[in-house]
Design a protein around this motif. Structure first.
Motif, PDB file in Angstrom:
ATOM      1  N   PRO A   1       0.810  -1.225   0.000  1.00  0.00           N
ATOM      2  CA  PRO A   1       0.000   0.000   0.000  1.00  0.00           C
ATOM      3  C   PRO A   1       0.842   1.272   0.000  1.00  0.00           C
ATOM      4  N   GLN A   2       1.977   1.257   0.722  1.00  0.00           N
ATOM      5  CA  GLN A   2       2.788   2.484   0.761  1.00  0.00           C
ATOM      6  C   GLN A   2       3.493   2.762  -0.574  1.00  0.00           C
ATOM      7  N   ASP A   3       3.554   1.748  -1.439  1.00  0.00           N
ATOM      8  CA  ASP A   3       4.148   1.960  -2.761  1.00  0.00           C
ATOM      9  C   ASP A   3       3.114   2.453  -3.772  1.00  0.00           C
ATOM     10  N   CYS A   4       1.851   2.567  -3.326  1.00  0.00           N
ATOM     11  CA  CYS A   4       0.783   2.967  -4.242  1.00  0.00           C
ATOM     12  C   CYS A   4       0.268   4.362  -3.905  1.00  0.00           C
ATOM     13  N   VAL A   5      -0.336   4.972  -4.895  1.00  0.00           N
ATOM     14  CA  VAL A   5      -0.970   6.272  -4.704  1.00  0.00           C
ATOM     15  C   VAL A   5      -2.343   6.181  -5.353  1.00  0.00           C
ATOM     16  N   GLU A   6      -3.331   6.844  -4.744  1.00  0.00           N
ATOM     17  CA  GLU A   6      -4.640   6.876  -5.394  1.00  0.00           C
ATOM     18  C   GLU A   6      -5.249   8.251  -5.245  1.00  0.00           C
ATOM     19  N   ALA A   7      -6.073   8.609  -6.230  1.00  0.00           N
ATOM     20  CA  ALA A   7      -6.691   9.931  -6.210  1.00  0.00           C
ATOM     21  C   ALA A   7      -7.999   9.886  -6.978  1.00  0.00           C
ATOM     22  N   THR A   8      -8.937  10.689  -6.545  1.00  0.00           N
ATOM     23  CA  THR A   8     -10.173  10.894  -7.303  1.00  0.00           C
ATOM     24  C   THR A   8      -9.861  11.915  -8.386  1.00  0.00           C
ATOM     25  N   VAL A   9     -10.112  11.543  -9.635  1.00  0.00           N
ATOM     26  CA  VAL A   9      -9.599  12.364 -10.738  1.00  0.00           C
ATOM     27  C   VAL A   9     -10.680  13.119 -11.507  1.00  0.00           C
ATOM     28  N   CYS A  10     -11.953  12.637 -11.432  1.00  0.00           N
ATOM     29  CA  CYS A  10     -13.014  13.360 -12.135  1.00  0.00           C
ATOM     30  C   CYS A  10     -14.373  12.761 -11.783  1.00  0.00           C
ATOM     31  N   HIS A  11     -15.428  13.415 -12.253  1.00  0.00           N
ATOM     32  CA  HIS A  11     -16.790  12.904 -12.161  1.00  0.00           C
ATOM     33  C   HIS A  11     -17.043  12.050 -13.406  1.00  0.00           C
ATOM     34  N   VAL A  12     -17.885  11.031 -13.284  1.00  0.00           N
ATOM     35  CA  VAL A  12     -18.113  10.128 -14.430  1.00  0.00           C
ATOM     36  C   VAL A  12     -18.622  10.877 -15.662  1.00  0.00           C
ATOM     37  N   LYS A  13     -19.307  12.006 -15.464  1.00  0.00           N
ATOM     38  CA  LYS A  13     -19.855  12.739 -16.598  1.00  0.00           C
ATOM     39  C   LYS A  13     -18.869  13.746 -17.196  1.00  0.00           C
ATOM     40  N   ASP A  14     -17.680  13.855 -16.594  1.00  0.00           N
ATOM     41  CA  ASP A  14     -16.688  14.806 -17.111  1.00  0.00           C
ATOM     42  C   ASP A  14     -16.118  14.367 -18.458  1.00  0.00           C
ATOM     43  N   LEU A  15     -16.169  13.066 -18.728  1.00  0.00           N
ATOM     44  CA  LEU A  15     -15.659  12.557 -20.000  1.00  0.00           C
ATOM     45  C   LEU A  15     -16.795  11.937 -20.800  1.00  0.00           C
ATOM     46  N   GLU A  16     -16.860  12.261 -22.075  1.00  0.00           N
ATOM     47  CA  GLU A  16     -17.781  11.599 -22.991  1.00  0.00           C
ATOM     48  C   GLU A  16     -17.138  10.297 -23.454  1.00  0.00           C
ATOM     49  N   ASN A  17     -17.964   9.389 -23.977  1.00  0.00           N
ATOM     50  CA  ASN A  17     -17.403   8.195 -24.612  1.00  0.00           C
ATOM     51  C   ASN A  17     -16.469   8.610 -25.743  1.00  0.00           C
ATOM     52  N   GLY A  18     -15.321   7.926 -25.840  1.00  0.00           N
ATOM     53  CA  GLY A  18     -14.361   8.244 -26.900  1.00  0.00           C
ATOM     54  C   GLY A  18     -13.445   9.394 -26.570  1.00  0.00           C
ATOM     55  N   GLN A  19     -13.512   9.874 -25.310  1.00  0.00           N
ATOM     56  CA  GLN A  19     -12.622  10.977 -24.911  1.00  0.00           C
ATOM     57  C   GLN A  19     -11.461  10.468 -24.055  1.00  0.00           C
ATOM     58  N   MET A  20     -10.345  11.221 -24.106  1.00  0.00           N
ATOM     59  CA  MET A  20      -9.163  10.925 -23.294  1.00  0.00           C
ATOM     60  C   MET A  20      -8.763  12.196 -22.551  1.00  0.00           C
ATOM     61  N   ARG A  21      -8.156  11.985 -21.380  1.00  0.00           N
ATOM     62  CA  ARG A  21      -7.697  13.130 -20.597  1.00  0.00           C
ATOM     63  C   ARG A  21      -6.482  12.721 -19.774  1.00  0.00           C
ATOM     64  N   GLU A  22      -5.507  13.617 -19.658  1.00  0.00           N
ATOM     65  CA  GLU A  22      -4.391  13.386 -18.740  1.00  0.00           C
ATOM     66  C   GLU A  22      -4.822  13.840 -17.350  1.00  0.00           C
ATOM     67  N   VAL A  23      -4.609  12.976 -16.347  1.00  0.00           N
ATOM     68  CA  VAL A  23      -4.946  13.346 -14.970  1.00  0.00           C
ATOM     69  C   VAL A  23      -3.711  13.165 -14.090  1.00  0.00           C
ATOM     70  N   GLU A  24      -3.623  13.970 -13.053  1.00  0.00           N
ATOM     71  CA  GLU A  24      -2.452  13.992 -12.169  1.00  0.00           C
ATOM     72  C   GLU A  24      -2.716  13.150 -10.930  1.00  0.00           C
ATOM     73  N   LEU A  25      -1.772  12.275 -10.593  1.00  0.00           N
ATOM     74  CA  LEU A  25      -1.912  11.452  -9.389  1.00  0.00           C
ATOM     75  C   LEU A  25      -0.914  11.831  -8.293  1.00  0.00           C
ATOM     76  N   GLY A  26      -0.198  12.920  -8.497  1.00  0.00           N
ATOM     77  CA  GLY A  26       0.767  13.315  -7.473  1.00  0.00           C
ATOM     78  C   GLY A  26       2.174  12.822  -7.791  1.00  0.00           C
ATOM     79  N   TRP A  27       2.303  11.529  -8.094  1.00  0.00           N
ATOM     80  CA  TRP A  27       3.602  10.963  -8.448  1.00  0.00           C
ATOM     81  C   TRP A  27       3.817  10.921  -9.955  1.00  0.00           C
ATOM     82  N   GLY A  28       2.833  11.351 -10.683  1.00  0.00           N
ATOM     83  CA  GLY A  28       2.933  11.332 -12.138  1.00  0.00           C
ATOM     84  C   GLY A  28       1.547  11.371 -12.758  1.00  0.00           C
TER      85      GLY A  28
END
Length: 604
Positions: free
Chosen positions: A64-91
């Protein structure tokens, strides 16, 4: 979903690391791997490696200490067929929404570090905007080339309409995943036999060896090369003449040891005995094989004029050639013969280093047969603006020396050019002379004809890379030779799959690129025989897309500063859909925006 927390999928979290590498950002400038500058000489015996020699591999299940997790968006923020770069802190992570499902993957192409968010999402995979590599969004696996490594796939959880991503910190920083591979467990049958012998250690040979291991093949593999180096990114030589072998290496020395891929460097095969399944090397060493891949590549054509053997005249085949050309050209006069890709890349690289750069070419404009008159002229102007002098529609009649070293290049037009170094880039011929008496079929030009499974006329003998002609599926199975870096990768994989009786067929869409003066030109398809070129954009500004057509069909596309259009066209062609000339013309008539959504069936 792309993974959930109650039922972790081990495959998605498994990390196979070759060696930690610095991230690469800049396109074209960074090499495709770091490795040892010196190849190690094999002696034909099976190698048995001890555990301590193996590559460092982290635990497959990060704590667990080697992992990072984050809430990155709301399910409706992306349409089908869309891509987005999201930040997790470590990359960063590439978040993809496809058919209502979210997937989280590495955000950079492992080949040269392109941002995949700017690529093309289609048919369950994302295609790199720079060089066309394709990755499965469900697994992160590399599905089309170039490059060797896959993407990490991260866990995704949906709770209360929020999208959360969990990832290993190490995977976030590495941005690449080497597929799990078998180790060699087959005891040697003495010094003189191997299960698979691969002749030629370019992209085709290396990908063949790696694919065999990825598919669980654990018998002996011997990979032999004329070169003194381990496999390296030869396509970069003419773009970066100062590149050192260790910067160009596709895999480090430890990789070959860990996976039991035996390298024979400076090893020249002189005869192949298909009846007894045996090859003979120049030094007399003999090696028996069960399956054989021929990937010998090509040999550069040389000048045949008077003075052709004097010093400081080069064809660029090795890092040593490239480095010597650069040393001799600094502050002095360089002449490049041939305005194809190699010649023009060398000329572009030398402009800031040499006192003068001259290009000699038989055609009227550079790249004319490949890119057409208008695009060729626009590129020629870019070179002239960078002080490159062109001597077109002529050729070299004599090389003159002083004290054995090049001093002047004399043209058939009687013009005499001062020259301290000359680079010859006038094409290549298949390096298949050693096969002439073998019974393995060669065509009249010396190419090895293969079928869609990369098989030659001899059972158990396959061929791939620059030395083959093969049926190009989406051009009605026309037999073609396509000496591209990407195509060699794809052919090497198909050959390996068919050694294992998987009945794979070559169906990749050709994709190539070049870089000159910090600008990239991308190209997809097979444009030989085009009868029209439709250009959208501004050629003078070098911001354009050119569609090459034959009859009613688009057969190739080239672009500069118009991403990701070439990857988009490649993806359409790969799907089996033809692009009609009238579609392009209609789009040009009505669109002033450069919108290309019509290609994928979105928009009008």
């Amino acid at each position: 979903m792309g993974g959930c927390f109650s039922k972790p999928k081990p495959v998605e979290l498994k990390i196979e690391v070759v060696l930690p590498e610095k991230e690469r950002g800049k396109e074209e400038l960074s090499a495709s791997g770091k490795g040892s500058p010196r190849g190690y000489q094999g002696n034909g015996t099976a190698r048995h490696f001890h555990a301590e020699e193996r590559l460092p591999t982290p635990q497959p299940y990060p704590s667990p200490q080697d992992c990072v997790e984050a809430t990155v968006c709301h399910v409706k923020d992306l349409e089908n067929g869309q891509m987005r770069e999201v930040e997790l802190g470590w990359g960063k992570v590439l978040l993809v929404k496809d058919n209502g499902e979210f997937h989280a993957l590495g955000h950079k192409c492992p080949h040269y570090g392109a941002p995949l968010v700017k690529g093309v999402l289609s048919r369950g995979r994302v295609r790199c905007p720079w060089h066309g590599a394709c990755f499965n969004i469900g697994t992160g696996d590399l599905e089309d080339f170039p490059g060797l490594d896959s993407l990490h796939k991260f866990q995704v959880k949906i709770e209360k309409e929020k999208v959360t991503v969990r990832a290993s910190k190490q995977a976030l920083q590495l941005q690449r995943r080497t597929k799990v591979m078998a180790k060699c467990i087959s005891p040697s049958a003495g010094h003189s036999s191997t299960n698979v012998l691969i002749v030629g250690a370019g992209a085709a040979g290396l990908v063949c060896a790696e694919t065999l291991r990825q598919e669980g093949f654990s018998d002996r593999i011997v990979l032999c090369t004329l070169d003194r180096h381990l496999p390296y990114d030869r396509a970069k030589l003419s773009k970066s003449l100062d590149a050192q072998p260790e910067q160009l290496a596709l895999r480090p020395k430890e990789f070959f040891r860990a996976y039991g891929i035996e390298m024979l460097t400076e090893a020249q095969v002189v005869t192949v005995d298909v009846r007894n399944k045996k090859v003979v090397f120049k030094d007399g060493f003999k090696l028996e094989y069960s399956k054989l891949l021929l990937a010998p590549g090509s040999s550069p054509k040389t000048l045949t004029c008077k003075g052709k053997d004097i010093e400081n005249v080069f064809t660029i085949r090795t890092p040593e050639d490239a480095n010597r050309v650069l040393r001799l050209a600094r502050g002095r006069n360089a002449v490049v013969v041939g305005a194809g890709f190699l010649g023009m890349e060398v000329a572009a690289y030398l402009t800031e280093k040499a006192h003068s750069v001259s290009v000699v070419e038989l055609e009227e404009t550079p790249f004319r047969r490949f890119l057409g008159e208008r695009v060729g002229r626009a590129l020629m102007k870019m070179f002239e603006n960078n002080r490159v002098k062109f001597y077109m529609q002529t050729e070299v009649s004599e090389l003159r020396a002083q004290e054995g070293k090049l001093q002047e290049v004399v043209l058939k037009s009687s013009k005499v050019l001062r020259a301290d170094v000359c680079v010859v880039g006038i094409g290549a011929v298949p390096a298949t002379g050693f096969l002439r008496q073998s019974g393995i079929g060669l065509d009249s030009r010396g190419f090895i004809p293969v079928n869609k499974m990369m098989q030659t006329n001899i059972p158990g003998v396959f061929a791939a890379g620059d030395a083959v002609t093969f049926p190009l599926a989406w051009r009605n199975n026309r037999k073609v030779n396509i000496p591209h870096w990407q195509m060699a990768h794809a052919q090497g994989r198909v050959a390996a799959q068919n050694m294992l009786a998987q009945e794979a067929e070559i169906n990749t869409v050709p994709y190539l690129w070049t870089a000159m003066f910090g600008k990239s030109l991308r190209y997809a398809g097979y444009g030989e025989g085009f009868d029209d070129v439709i250009i959208q954009g501004d050629l003078e500004e070098l911001k354009f897309v050119a569609f090459y057509t034959k009859g009613d069909e688009v057969i190739a596309v080239a672009s500069m500063n118009y991403d990701p259009i070439v990857s988009k066209v490649a993806e359409v062609l790969a799907s089996g859909r033809a692009i009609r000339k009238r579609e392009v013309e209609l789009f040009m008539l009505h669109s002033k925006t450069g919108d290309m959504s019509w290609l994928t069936g979105k928009g009008s």
